[in-house]
Design an enzyme around this catalytic site. Structure first.
Site, PDB file in Angstrom:
ATOM      1  CG  ASN A  23      -2.048  -1.074   0.944  1.00 55.32           C
ATOM      2  OD1 ASN A  23      -2.192  -1.600  -0.161  1.00 55.32           O
ATOM      3  ND2 ASN A  23      -2.781  -1.404   1.980  1.00 55.32           N
ATOM      4  NE  ARG A  92     -11.275   0.635  -3.811  1.00 56.70           N
ATOM      5  CZ  ARG A  92     -12.171   1.538  -4.188  1.00 56.70           C
ATOM      6  NH1 ARG A  92     -13.140   1.190  -4.997  1.00 56.70           N
ATOM      7  NH2 ARG A  92     -12.113   2.782  -3.805  1.00 56.70           N
ATOM      8  CB  CYS A 116     -14.125  -4.401  -3.340  1.00 55.16           C
ATOM      9  SG  CYS A 116     -14.436  -4.182  -1.583  1.00 55.16           S
ATOM     10  NE  ARG A 121     -12.562  -0.330  -0.758  1.00 54.05           N
ATOM     11  CZ  ARG A 121     -11.323  -0.860  -0.889  1.00 54.05           C
ATOM     12  NH1 ARG A 121     -11.192  -2.096  -1.341  1.00 54.05           N
ATOM     13  NH2 ARG A 121     -10.259  -0.160  -0.592  1.00 54.05           N
ATOM     14  CG  ASP A 304      -5.950  -3.204   5.239  1.00 55.99           C
ATOM     15  OD1 ASP A 304      -5.141  -2.466   4.660  1.00 55.99           O
ATOM     16  OD2 ASP A 304      -7.175  -3.195   5.011  1.00 55.99           O
ATOM     17  CB  ILE A 326     -12.376   1.316   8.099  1.00 55.92           C
ATOM     18  CG1 ILE A 326     -11.455   1.714   9.265  1.00 55.92           C
ATOM     19  CG2 ILE A 326     -11.907   1.964   6.796  1.00 55.92           C
ATOM     20  CD1 ILE A 326     -11.373   3.207   9.536  1.00 55.92           C
TER      21      ILE A 326
END
Ligand code: EPZ
Length: 417
Positions: A23, A92, A116, A121, A304, A326
């Protein structure tokens, strides 16, 4: 089609080295297009997602070489400021080209990402912020078309967004004026992206805080080397695996400060953690109490790692609650954990977990990157053989996961069917 075959029950012992951060590297790869130049990026994980981003950069016109965890990217000849649906639908993060292409070409055509595995999203924060920077943004046959040089200004996000902060950071380094990003994301991946943009020549203050100020590039630097930070989510996955399965492992090449929230919770249930400068040592007998957890933006507990944490709590002593703040429906791993005997009830964004004595092996299916990691952890903690399918999800975010776990003594292998 490939699958993982896991025979659980082995302790995890030994050392594991964490790869570079997925990320962090994905937005950094797109940022190389802002200023035409030659960039060498080190510690790049070999993932399906980095390969997809390489494909996208080549479509835009970049020359990209990848070897030994190093990317050589030449963006001098980029001339096609668009990201096609075929690629955006598979990843994405392709939407991260919006800011850089706008900064360079004052034009960007990027397919609107669909939903997703866990539902919608949206990217409305990205679009609203660009419009506030005086960029014309419209939707055309499923593509976002953005036109005009960003003007800068004060951008206030009503809710923190990693992606929107990243896109606006990249758009603002070539804006007409200064940009203030208020209520910005504070993730280490955003700080890393900011560090890359500073090397490019931008003057950026407040990275890692709620408010970031960007003064556009005056003197471009278009030829440099950059090291990608370690992947804190991969490290967190191995920490939770060791705690759940039992064992004594050293996790290397990590910045421990990126995982304070996780360390605090693990210590809260007496998991033995020794923190060194760039590594941890985790010792566990696989027996631990239940504890409640809720996800939040950095520096809180990362969403995550929510699925992996749920796998751990499913065999804890006692009951626990997990609240997902989230994504309100990031729970596609639950039906698969139930197949392994877990006792989990879901009500809105909250999972109620009753700890069970033993996790049972079973054939299960991956639904997204992190849900897959949770299934591997449960399979390793069970006594018997599990078959994990649709593992292309796990390859998107974990580099050689079965090799790394095998090196720790796990009985796990990849088979082609
Ligand atoms: C990044 O996604 C990560 N992906 C995700 O990791 C991670 O889960 C997420 O940040 C949160 O930490 C990458 O870095 C490539 P957001 P991103 O914008 O940027 C809502 C993984 O497993 N929102 O911070 O897409 C959104 O729906 C992946 O590696 C809007 O409503 O996340 C979510 O509820 C999965 N409108 C929340 O904000 C917007 O325009 C946070 O999303 C943008 C976001």
């Amino acid at each position: 089609m490939e699958k993982l075959i896991v025979i659980g029950g082995n302790r995890l012992d030994g050392e594991v080295s964490v790869s570079g951060s997925k990320n962090a590297v994905l937005p950094i790869m797109t940022a190389t297009m802002i200023v035409p130049g030659n960039y060498k990026i080190n510690n790049v994980p070999n993932l399906r997602d980095t390969q997809t981003m390489i494909k996208l950069l080549r479509i835009i016109g970049a020359k990209v070489d990848y070897f030994d965890k190093t990317l050589i990217i030449d963006t001098i000849k980029c001339d096609n400021p668009s990201a096609p649906y075929e690629l955006v639908k598979t990843m994405r993060a392709s939407f991260y080209v919006l800011g850089p292409l706008l900064a360079r070409f004052h034009y960007s055509k990027v397919s609107l990402p669909g939903g997703c595995a866990w539902g919608p999203r949206p990217v409305d924060f990205h679009i609203k912020a660009l419009r506030e920077m005086n960029v014309k943004v419209r939707l055309d046959k499923g593509d976002i078309i953005a036109e005009g040089q960003p003007h800068g200004g004060d951008i206030i996000f009503k809710k923190k967004s990693v992606g929107a902060t990243g896109n606006i950071l990249m758009a603002s380094v070539k804006a007409m004026n200064e940009t203030n990003i208020i209520n910005a994301a504070k993730e280490p991946e955003i700080v890393a992206l900011g560090d890359f943009l500073i090397k490019l020549g931008a003057d950026i203050e407040g990275l890692g805080t709620d408010n970031i100020r960007v003064t556009p590039i005056k003197n471009e630097n278009n030829n440099f080397e950059f090291d990608v930070i370690p992947d804190r989510i991969e490290a967190g996955t191995f920490m939770i695996a060791a705690a759940t399965v039992g064992g004594n492992i050293k996790i290397k090449n990590i910045d421990p400060s990126h995982l304070d929230a996780v360390i605090e919770l693990l210590k809260g249930i007496n998991i033995d953690i020794t923190i060194n400068q760039n590594s941890f040592i985790i010792k566990s007998d696989g027996l631990y109490d239940a504890i409640d957890m809720e996800t939040s933006e950095y520096p809180g507990f990362p969403t995550d790692l929510q699925a992996q944490w749920m796998a751990m709590m499913s065999k804890a002593k006692g009951d626990s609650i997990i609240k997902e703040n989230i994504y309100n429906d990031r729970f596609t791993h639950i039906p698969e954990l139930l197949r392994m005997g877990a006792n989990i009830k879901l009500k809105n964004e909250t999972a109620f977990i009753k700890g069970i004595e033993e996790i049972f092996p079973a054939p299960v299916m991956c639904t997204d990157i992190r849900a897959s990691a949770a299934l591997v952890i449960s399979a390793l903690a069970s006594k018997g053989e599990s078959e994990i399918s649709r593992i292309y999800h796990i390859d998107r975010g974990y580099e050689g996961i079965e090799q790394k776990f095998s090196k720790l003594g796990a009985n796990i292998k990849r088979i082609s069917t």
